[in-house]
Design a protein around this motif. Structure first.
Motif, PDB file in Angstrom:
ATOM      1  N   THR A  80       0.834  -1.202   0.000  1.00 19.16           N
ATOM      2  CA  THR A  80       0.000   0.000   0.000  1.00 19.16           C
ATOM      3  C   THR A  80       0.868   1.251   0.000  1.00 19.16           C
ATOM      4  O   THR A  80       0.626   2.198  -0.764  1.00 19.16           O
ATOM      5  CB  THR A  80      -0.926   0.001   1.228  1.00 19.16           C
ATOM      6  OG1 THR A  80      -1.756  -1.170   1.191  1.00 19.16           O
ATOM      7  CG2 THR A  80      -1.817   1.227   1.247  1.00 19.16           C
ATOM      8  N   ASN A  81       1.873   1.269   0.858  1.00 18.37           N
ATOM      9  CA  ASN A  81       2.781   2.423   0.907  1.00 18.37           C
ATOM     10  C   ASN A  81       3.503   2.629  -0.421  1.00 18.37           C
ATOM     11  O   ASN A  81       3.701   3.764  -0.878  1.00 18.37           O
ATOM     12  CB  ASN A  81       3.804   2.247   2.031  1.00 18.37           C
ATOM     13  CG  ASN A  81       3.177   2.339   3.408  1.00 18.37           C
ATOM     14  OD1 ASN A  81       2.118   2.959   3.567  1.00 18.37           O
ATOM     15  ND2 ASN A  81       3.799   1.738   4.406  1.00 18.37           N
ATOM     16  N   GLN A  82       3.882   1.524  -1.040  1.00 19.03           N
ATOM     17  CA  GLN A  82       4.594   1.579  -2.320  1.00 19.03           C
ATOM     18  C   GLN A  82       3.718   2.209  -3.408  1.00 19.03           C
ATOM     19  O   GLN A  82       4.163   3.107  -4.151  1.00 19.03           O
ATOM     20  CB  GLN A  82       4.991   0.156  -2.705  1.00 19.03           C
ATOM     21  CG  GLN A  82       5.944   0.033  -3.856  1.00 19.03           C
ATOM     22  CD  GLN A  82       6.302  -1.428  -4.101  1.00 19.03           C
ATOM     23  OE1 GLN A  82       5.476  -2.322  -3.939  1.00 19.03           O
ATOM     24  NE2 GLN A  82       7.522  -1.672  -4.504  1.00 19.03           N
ATOM     25  N   VAL A  83       2.467   1.768  -3.499  1.00 15.96           N
ATOM     26  CA  VAL A  83       1.548   2.309  -4.502  1.00 15.96           C
ATOM     27  C   VAL A  83       1.243   3.777  -4.225  1.00 15.96           C
ATOM     28  O   VAL A  83       1.180   4.604  -5.152  1.00 15.96           O
ATOM     29  CB  VAL A  83       0.252   1.468  -4.546  1.00 15.96           C
ATOM     30  CG1 VAL A  83      -0.825   2.166  -5.371  1.00 15.96           C
ATOM     31  CG2 VAL A  83       0.537   0.086  -5.138  1.00 15.96           C
ATOM     32  N   HIS A  84       1.061   4.130  -2.967  1.00 15.68           N
ATOM     33  CA  HIS A  84       0.799   5.534  -2.623  1.00 15.68           C
ATOM     34  C   HIS A  84       1.965   6.433  -3.027  1.00 15.68           C
ATOM     35  O   HIS A  84       1.760   7.539  -3.563  1.00 15.68           O
ATOM     36  CB  HIS A  84       0.529   5.661  -1.121  1.00 15.68           C
ATOM     37  CG  HIS A  84      -0.815   5.136  -0.729  1.00 15.68           C
ATOM     38  ND1 HIS A  84      -1.226   5.025   0.587  1.00 15.68           N
ATOM     39  CD2 HIS A  84      -1.854   4.666  -1.478  1.00 15.68           C
ATOM     40  CE1 HIS A  84      -2.452   4.536   0.624  1.00 15.68           C
ATOM     41  NE2 HIS A  84      -2.848   4.310  -0.608  1.00 15.68           N
ATOM     42  N   ARG A  85       3.187   5.965  -2.783  1.00 16.61           N
ATOM     43  CA  ARG A  85       4.364   6.749  -3.170  1.00 16.61           C
ATOM     44  C   ARG A  85       4.439   6.908  -4.686  1.00 16.61           C
ATOM     45  O   ARG A  85       4.771   7.990  -5.204  1.00 16.61           O
ATOM     46  CB  ARG A  85       5.634   6.077  -2.645  1.00 16.61           C
ATOM     47  CG  ARG A  85       5.855   6.246  -1.152  1.00 16.61           C
ATOM     48  CD  ARG A  85       7.020   5.400  -0.646  1.00 16.61           C
ATOM     49  NE  ARG A  85       8.203   5.587  -1.469  1.00 16.61           N
ATOM     50  CZ  ARG A  85       8.974   4.589  -1.895  1.00 16.61           C
ATOM     51  NH1 ARG A  85       8.683   3.338  -1.605  1.00 16.61           N
ATOM     52  NH2 ARG A  85      10.029   4.848  -2.632  1.00 16.61           N
ATOM     53  N   ALA A  86       4.128   5.830  -5.420  1.00 17.78           N
ATOM     54  CA  ALA A  86       4.168   5.891  -6.883  1.00 17.78           C
ATOM     55  C   ALA A  86       3.113   6.865  -7.410  1.00 17.78           C
ATOM     56  O   ALA A  86       3.373   7.620  -8.353  1.00 17.78           O
ATOM     57  CB  ALA A  86       3.941   4.491  -7.465  1.00 17.78           C
ATOM     58  N   ILE A  87       1.940   6.877  -6.802  1.00 15.31           N
ATOM     59  CA  ILE A  87       0.878   7.792  -7.247  1.00 15.31           C
ATOM     60  C   ILE A  87       1.283   9.245  -7.000  1.00 15.31           C
ATOM     61  O   ILE A  87       1.094  10.112  -7.876  1.00 15.31           O
ATOM     62  CB  ILE A  87      -0.440   7.456  -6.513  1.00 15.31           C
ATOM     63  CG1 ILE A  87      -1.016   6.156  -7.072  1.00 15.31           C
ATOM     64  CG2 ILE A  87      -1.452   8.595  -6.663  1.00 15.31           C
ATOM     65  CD1 ILE A  87      -2.201   5.620  -6.302  1.00 15.31           C
ATOM     66  N   LEU A  88       1.841   9.531  -5.832  1.00 14.34           N
ATOM     67  CA  LEU A  88       2.261  10.897  -5.543  1.00 14.34           C
ATOM     68  C   LEU A  88       3.324  11.357  -6.534  1.00 14.34           C
ATOM     69  O   LEU A  88       3.306  12.505  -7.006  1.00 14.34           O
ATOM     70  CB  LEU A  88       2.795  10.988  -4.106  1.00 14.34           C
ATOM     71  CG  LEU A  88       1.746  10.854  -2.995  1.00 14.34           C
ATOM     72  CD1 LEU A  88       2.416  10.812  -1.633  1.00 14.34           C
ATOM     73  CD2 LEU A  88       0.741  11.998  -3.064  1.00 14.34           C
ATOM     74  N   ARG A  89       4.261  10.451  -6.869  1.00 12.78           N
ATOM     75  CA  ARG A  89       5.305  10.813  -7.840  1.00 12.78           C
ATOM     76  C   ARG A  89       4.695  10.999  -9.224  1.00 12.78           C
ATOM     77  O   ARG A  89       5.090  11.908  -9.972  1.00 12.78           O
ATOM     78  CB  ARG A  89       6.386   9.727  -7.884  1.00 12.78           C
ATOM     79  CG  ARG A  89       7.542  10.065  -8.810  1.00 12.78           C
ATOM     80  CD  ARG A  89       8.319  11.263  -8.276  1.00 12.78           C
ATOM     81  NE  ARG A  89       9.293  11.778  -9.231  1.00 12.78           N
ATOM     82  CZ  ARG A  89       9.027  12.711 -10.148  1.00 12.78           C
ATOM     83  NH1 ARG A  89       7.813  13.237 -10.239  1.00 12.78           N
ATOM     84  NH2 ARG A  89       9.984  13.132 -10.954  1.00 12.78           N
TER      85      ARG A  89
END
Length: 249
Positions: free
Chosen positions: A94-103
């Motif tokens: 979940t954290n990984q996907v959230h970081r990718a979306i923000l980027r």
């Protein structure tokens, strides 16, 4: 006299064979019985010693019950460890996907937005290739499309559905995970030979627009498999659709 001496010697032998426990250790066990009860190896030794004193013709139902409870406890502990590991893995994903979306949402222009997909966004998601496939009547020879050739592939209308279902008449899902012998050259280009698994995210850009597909490819054949959950990738696809609609409007 002889018989008295033999009896005395026998009593001494019996007393010596029943060794007394050290007083300090005995007091410690009495004051902290949980110390013994919580030690599985020690409890097994005590139960085994008790079974020996009962003889071989007696069935110890209590011992059998304890063995079954012990086996059940081991299974519960294994399940508990598996659940905790899965929870940590889901949280990390979940954290990984959230970081990718923000980027992905950082760029304010379309070209950097697409180039970031194959760069930092792919790195955050830990995939080897990210490609955007758009169905269009335009030719790939269009200069604007050529500039984005490392991320963008253009295909004729109907290509995406055919690619996802392999020509079969089956319902299409938003996210398709599968393993491959090699990737599609039309999508991955020169990288197609070493792609062994992929996640295909079908994109809906709204009424009156042809669909698109975001494809994540990996060299690891086990990175994407049909048995994995797709909720996080479906969420990522939903955010990407909305971002693309902004650029296409």
């Amino acid at each position: 006299m002889v018989s008295d001496k033999v009896a005395k010697n026998k009593n001494e032998t019996d007393m010596s064979s029943t060794a007394k426990i050290d007083d300090s250790l005995r007091e410690k066990i009495i004051s902290q019985p949980d110390m013994v009860l919580d030690d599985q190896d020690l409890m097994r030794a005590l139960i085994a010693a008790n079974e020996k004193t009962m003889g071989g013709n007696i069935v110890d139902l209590r011992g059998i019950a304890m063995e079954r409870l012990e086996a059940r406890l081991d299974r519960l502990e294994d399940t508990h460890r598996s659940v905790i590991a899965a929870a940590y893995e889901n949280l990390a994903g979940t954290n990984q996907v959230h970081r990718a979306i923000l980027r992905m949402l950082d760029p304010v222009e379309f070209e950097p937005f697409l180039h970031d997909l194959g760069g930092e966004v792919a790195d955050i998601l830990r995939v080897d290739s990210v490609r955007l496939v758009l169905e269009s009547v335009q030719s790939e020879d269009d200069p604007a499309i050529k500039k984005l050739g490392d991320v963008l592939s253009v295909a004729e209308p109907g290509f995406i559905d055919d690619y996802l279902n392999g020509g079969r008449n089956v319902p299409l899902r938003q996210v398709t995970l599968r393993q491959l012998h090699s990737g599609s050259e039309q999508i991955y280009g020169e990288d197609s030979d070493w792609i062994r698994s992929e996640a295909c995210l079908k994109l809906d850009f709204g009424d009156g627009r042809l669909p698109g597909m975001l494809v994540m490819g990996a060299e690891d054949p086990h990175q994407f498999t049909p048995q994995q959950g797709t909720d996080l990738l479906a969420f990522f696809a939903g955010v990407f659709e909305r971002a693309m609609r902004r650029w296409l409007s």
